[in-house]
Structures are given as C-alpha cells and as structure tokens.
Motif scaffolding. Sequence first.
Motif: not given
Length: 853
Positions: A382-401
């Motif tokens: 809520n203050w402009g700092n992203i809390r979570k991001l997918p890891k580079l080796d995670e399996k891609p999702r059809k719906g994405g992020y």
Amino acid sequence: MTKVKKTILLAFLFCIYCLSSNAQFVSEKKGQNDFSIADAVIYVDLNDDAVVQKAALLLQQDIEMVTGKKPTLINTITARNQPVIIIGSVEKSSTIQQLVKIKKLNISTIKNKWEAYQVQTIKKPFEGIENALVIAGSDRRGTAFGVFELSKQMGVSPWYWWADVPVKKHTLYVKSNTLFTDAPKVKYRGIFINDEAPALSNWSREKFGGFNNKFYSKVFELMLRLKSNYIWPAMWGNAFYDDDSLNIKIAEEYGIVIGTSHHEPLMRAHDEWKRYGKGNWNYDSNAVRLKEFWRAGMQRATNEKIVSVGMRGDGDEPMSRETATTLLERIVKDQREIIADVTGKPAAATPQLWALYKEVQDYYDKGMRVPDDVTLLLCDDNWGNIRKLPKLDEKPRKGGYGIYYHFDYVGGPRNYKWLNTNPIARVWEQMHLAWEYKARQIWIVNVGDIKPMEFPISFFLDYAWNPEKIGAGDLQKYTEQWSAAQFGNQFAKEIADIISKYTKYNGRRKPELLDAQTYSIANYNEAQTVTDDYNDLLVRAEKINAALPARYKDAFFQLVLHPVKACANLQQLYTTVALNRRAIFYKQANANTLADKAKQLYKNDSLISAEYHTIANGKWNHMMDQTHIGYTNWQQPERQKMPAVQYIPTDSVLKENNEITGRSKTAQPLVPANLRGNIFYEKDGYVSIEANHFTKAVNNNGITWKVLPDHGRTGAAVIAYPVTADAQQPGANAPHLQYEWYSYDSGAMQLQAYFSPTLNFHNTVTGLQYAVSVDDEKPQIVSINKDDNNARIWERWVANNIIIKTTPHTLLKPGKHTVKYWMVNPGVVLQKMVLDFGGVKPSYLGPPETKIN
C-alpha cells in the motif's frame, strides 16, 4: 514450417518492423509528398466497433482544436481531391480488409495480436484518392490506440480536459512513407478510483450528479488517450452497475474492461451487499444468499470484464483468523461454478483474478491454490513496495501474474490522499522488478481521485505499455517530454526538474505524516534546509508561471504550481511551529512573532486550496477538499486542526537568539594538500556519502551498477543490474562499489547504510542481503528486510521511506580509507552511507554529504 517456428518468425518480423518504423509521423514542416491534416477527411466503417466510431469522432474534434477546421466524417470511400484518414479494425472494417486483399496494406505484424495497431501512409489506395493515412488495429482497442497516437502527435494532450492543457493551433502535415506499428507489453493496464471521498465524490456530484455515465465518459476517454484498457470503478458507497444503468453501456462504447476491487467478488460492488444483502458476509453461515448475490452480479455484467474471485472480510477487512484455506478454496470453486453456469462456457474462458492482498498472501504462502487460468494479482504494501514476486524458476501459469500498486491509500501508518507523493524513480524501480520477474498480465494502480495524480498516472501507464522502452537513465528525459507535451518546449526542462524535485521531497515523508518534529531544527539546520528546498522550488515555479502565456496558467497551476505552493507552505508552517516551541523554551523575543506567523501559514493553506477551486471558472471545485493537517492516528481528521503554538508575556523574554541549535558547530578541518580533490572527509564525527558518488564501480559476473536519478530522500540511488541476477558471494572481485574517504580518527565506528524500503519479495529466511567492509576487513553480510513481517518495524520503514542498517567497524589509523559495498542479492537499492564516529545525532535526513573538492 511448424506453427511454433512460424510464431517465432512473425514475432521477430514484428520487432524488426517496429524498429524500422517512423515513430514520429506528424510534422509542422511540409516535406515532399506530405499532406496537410487540415485538408483530410476521416473515414470509418459504420459496421466497425463502437469504440472505433468513438475514436473517429474524437479525432474529428481534435483536428478541429488543432487546425481550426472540422474535417468531414465519411462512411463510404469515393473519389475526392482530399487525403483520407482511414480508421478501422482488421476484424470489422471492410475497407481495411479490402486494402489487405488488394495488397495495399500488409497487416501480418499486427494480425491476431492484442491491441496492436499500424499507422501507414498509402499512395493511391483506391481509384480517385491520391493519399491516405491508414490507422488499422488488430482489434477494437488497438484501432482506438492508433487514433489517439495520432492525436498525441498532433499535440492534443491526454489531459486536455482533465487538467485544462491547451491545444496549440498550428498547421500540421502527415509525413509520407510513414509506417509505424506498436502494441502493449502488459496485457491489462488499469486504474482504480478509490478513497474518492470527500474530494472526487463532492466534485462529481456537483458537476455530473454523481458517478454516472457522464462522469465515466470523461474517465474512459482519458483512459483510451493514455492507452489504458482496464478499471476498478469508484466503490466508496458507490456501485458501478447499480448506480446508473447506462454505465455498462458507456463502458462498452469506449471498449473499457471493467473489474471490481480485490475484495468485491463476481462483479458486485461492496456497497451492494449493504443495499441488497441478507445476513452476514460469512460463507460458513450464509453461503446460499452469498451465491445468489454473486450470481446476480455475473448475470448483469454482460460486458468485457475481469472477474475477481475469492473473499475478504466485510468492508475490505481481514478474514477471521479461523478462516481455513480449504474454505477459501471451496469459495473459489463455487464461484467458478457460478461463472461457468451463467456464461455457458468453461470458467477458464472468462478472465479472472485472485488478489493476494494483505492476509490473503498468507493463505497463498501456506499452500492455498486456485486454478491455473486465474491471474494471481500480487500486491504492494500500500506504500509502493511490492510484497511478493514469482520466482524465476516457477512453473508459468496460464493466467500469469499481475500487480496491484498504490499512489493513494487509506490505512496505517497514515492515510495519504491529498497530493502526489510518488517519485517516478521509485515507481519505475518497483515495476521494473515486476516486469523482470514476469508479473505481466495485469498492472493496476490505485489513483485515488485521479487528480492530482496526473503525472504518475501518465508514467505508470506509459511504462506498462512498454517497460523495455524506458530505462533508469531515461526518467528525466521522460519527465521533460511529458512537460513539453503539456506546456511546450520553452520551459520543459525547468518544469521537469521542478516536478522531479517536488515529488522527491514529498516522497521523503507523506504530507499527512509531517509535523513539527519531523525535521530537526538542531541537527545540521535540517528543518530550515528542507523549508528552503521547497521555497526555492516555489520561486522557480512562480517565475515560470509569470512567463508562461495565459492559456497555460490553469494547467500549470494544477500540475506544477499548486503542489509546490501547497507543500512549501505546509513545510514552512511546521518549521515555524518548531521554531516557536524552541523560542518558548529559551524565552526568545521572537516567540510571539513566530506564533502569529504559524497561524497565518495555517490560514494560507486553506487559501491555496480555495485558489485551486476557483481556477478554470470553478471547474475543479472540491478537488482539494481532502484534510491533511491535524492527524492524530492513521485516519484523517474530520476537520483540519492548527498545530499548537504558544505565546509568552513580553516581560518573560530573556533575549533574542536565533542561533540556538542545541549543537555546536566546528570549523571545517584541513585536508592534506595531497588528498584534496573529490574526496569525502570526516566532519563533526561523521562522514556522509551519497550512494551515487562512488570512487569506483567493479562490475563482474554479468552484473553492472546503475544510478537511479532522484531516487531517494537526499540524492540519487544505486542498484545492481540485472535485478534477476543470481546471489553473489562478496569478496575479491565480486561486484561492489568503492568509496574513498579520509578520517581524523581511529578506533571504533559505525557504518549506517540507507536503503529504499524494498520488501522481502521472495519471502526467504534471510531476506534481501548486502555486504560491507572497510579497508581490508572481511565483508559483513547484512539483511535489509528479513523482519518485514513485523508491523511496527514496517510502519517505521514506510513512514520514513527508508531502511537504515548499522554495522560496527574499527579503523586502525587515521587517514585515507575505502568502504566497499558488495552486492549479495539483487533488488537492493542503496541511497546513502554515513560513517559515524559518535558525532551523529538522530535526525530525519541524516547528515549532509561531507565532500570536499
């Protein structure tokens, strides 16, 4: 050729096509075979989509504003002695299809792409027509975006209505041999109108009668001009579908994708549960009525949409602690059954998102999952700092992020709603992380009242269109180009610098969080320095305002002068209150004068807001209704409150003394002649160095160091690139920065490293780490954020917009030394370093840089 190889080849050709395209296809100077826009007619197929028709009408209006001549709008192609601007989608325009058939138009680089468009001049497209400018879109919005690219190049700002940016009247020409193609990189690029009371709600009620179709017509036009396609509509006591039955029709006419916020499932506004819901907002005890409620929402929303799934507590509150992951998974399963039943298609055919907002992310981290076609909407804090991001080796999702980001917020540690406090350097740095870590399906930003977030909204949506086009070193150029688009070239560079500086100063600490103690009047004259910074900006802004032609003054006031003026006044108010309190303590003769001055500055605040409300003949009345002085906790006060000042009887005054600072000042030490130059030295027991003033950058292992201009509280910041690099082991020739400095002391010291409040976005045990060493020490590895789940620590970080980490060191002797700052994890943003020998006292900004030339 296989389908995969064909796809790769087309993508490659599309990239080459874009690179070879003539991006600027409008000119004030006539070249050979160019044609005048004023001489053209506009063609659009009546069978084309409604938004294509709307774009053609708006282009007609734009050409009239620019040239003074209203072009004819035609729906059939016939021989004529005029150039024709042909507008159409590949899907529905018979004329575009005919041009393709007769091989006058090659659309292979945009066909079947999302929102792509092609702008091309064609000589003799049809018999009897000498010249045509063809704007072809791969789909309905792609066509509209191509049209508005032409408008923008003609000099019509997307903010011509929303910020009263004037349109320059002049003669313009379409360049011959134009060929320009473009398409977005992020699929859904949107805004969330939120926290819209009291300002936007009062304004919309006065001007339109509320958040109705007339209001949204203006919003949707702005979005198209900014190449945005997605919105969460206003929801504080409002309901997009229920408040005005024409809202859905207008959304379709403008081709805007409608969503609902992270806690409003299946296209139902939260306020509708208050209006029509029965029983508790609790799925365990009231599932039947909740499903009926949601089903009605899906049945009503026949327009293009992204459906929010999942559930939070009533009124965007956290779910109860007892809520189990299995219950939430059952909720999503039942919601998807409703979606499939209502649409008559598999649920996966309808775009959906699940927002991992606040405690919902905890459910995900503990194992809750949703079907692969649902987009996981990751969130900032809520203050402009992203809390979570997918890891580079995670399996891609059809719906994405995707990412849900904030320019405005209601909540702890303090609301911030009044003015723009979002330096684009920080926005760029965080959204660059999102892009590089493949969160690319949806980018949506909470923009509050829309105004006064014009500049960061432009940047967010431009960056979402193509994150690969704007690098860290391009941000000032972007700001200059944006300033030129609103106010012309003459003062663009100066205006851009003012915008960058005021957002930097506001970004240090939100205005709602300021008080008389924020900046020290004892250490380094900090409060006066900050006050002078704002006042210097105000002098510069007033000077430009005096020189600008009258037609620019309303826009300049809204976009530049007002925020500078209001914030300069506010900071001077708090500094004056602090000086009054000191004068009372020391019984200084100027105590009463300072109290009177503070009261006048408090009054000036309301006068500045009133000035905003009277510009453009009162067009923006109520837009500055937001309270911003007098907070006592996170929630806004109902009314502004003057900070307390005191008076003393004149017979109690001891003396006039404006030099009492609570700290002695020492003379600048002498630096040996052989060490003079660009070097940092000890003064008053400390050495202070801005991050970008390194002596040497050591790049290795594919890692380089980049400067983020104007990113940080005092100077520029540095970051290791790429942000997706592997973790590094510090030491030897590993990537690091070196800072040379000179000390007069030996023995124990502390190194305070100042970082942007980046969060532990991969939720690792160690968090993001860096290392630091002095001279030949072994590097000390330190985490900047492993404790970001501690609410009190996090509140301190975001309130101060900084993380400060301290390491102990020992100097063996006085003289020349080197600090080495080592990269360990990517994503760490260094702003400043302070070497403390016991001389630094607590202050907000820290000591000023101690560099001698």
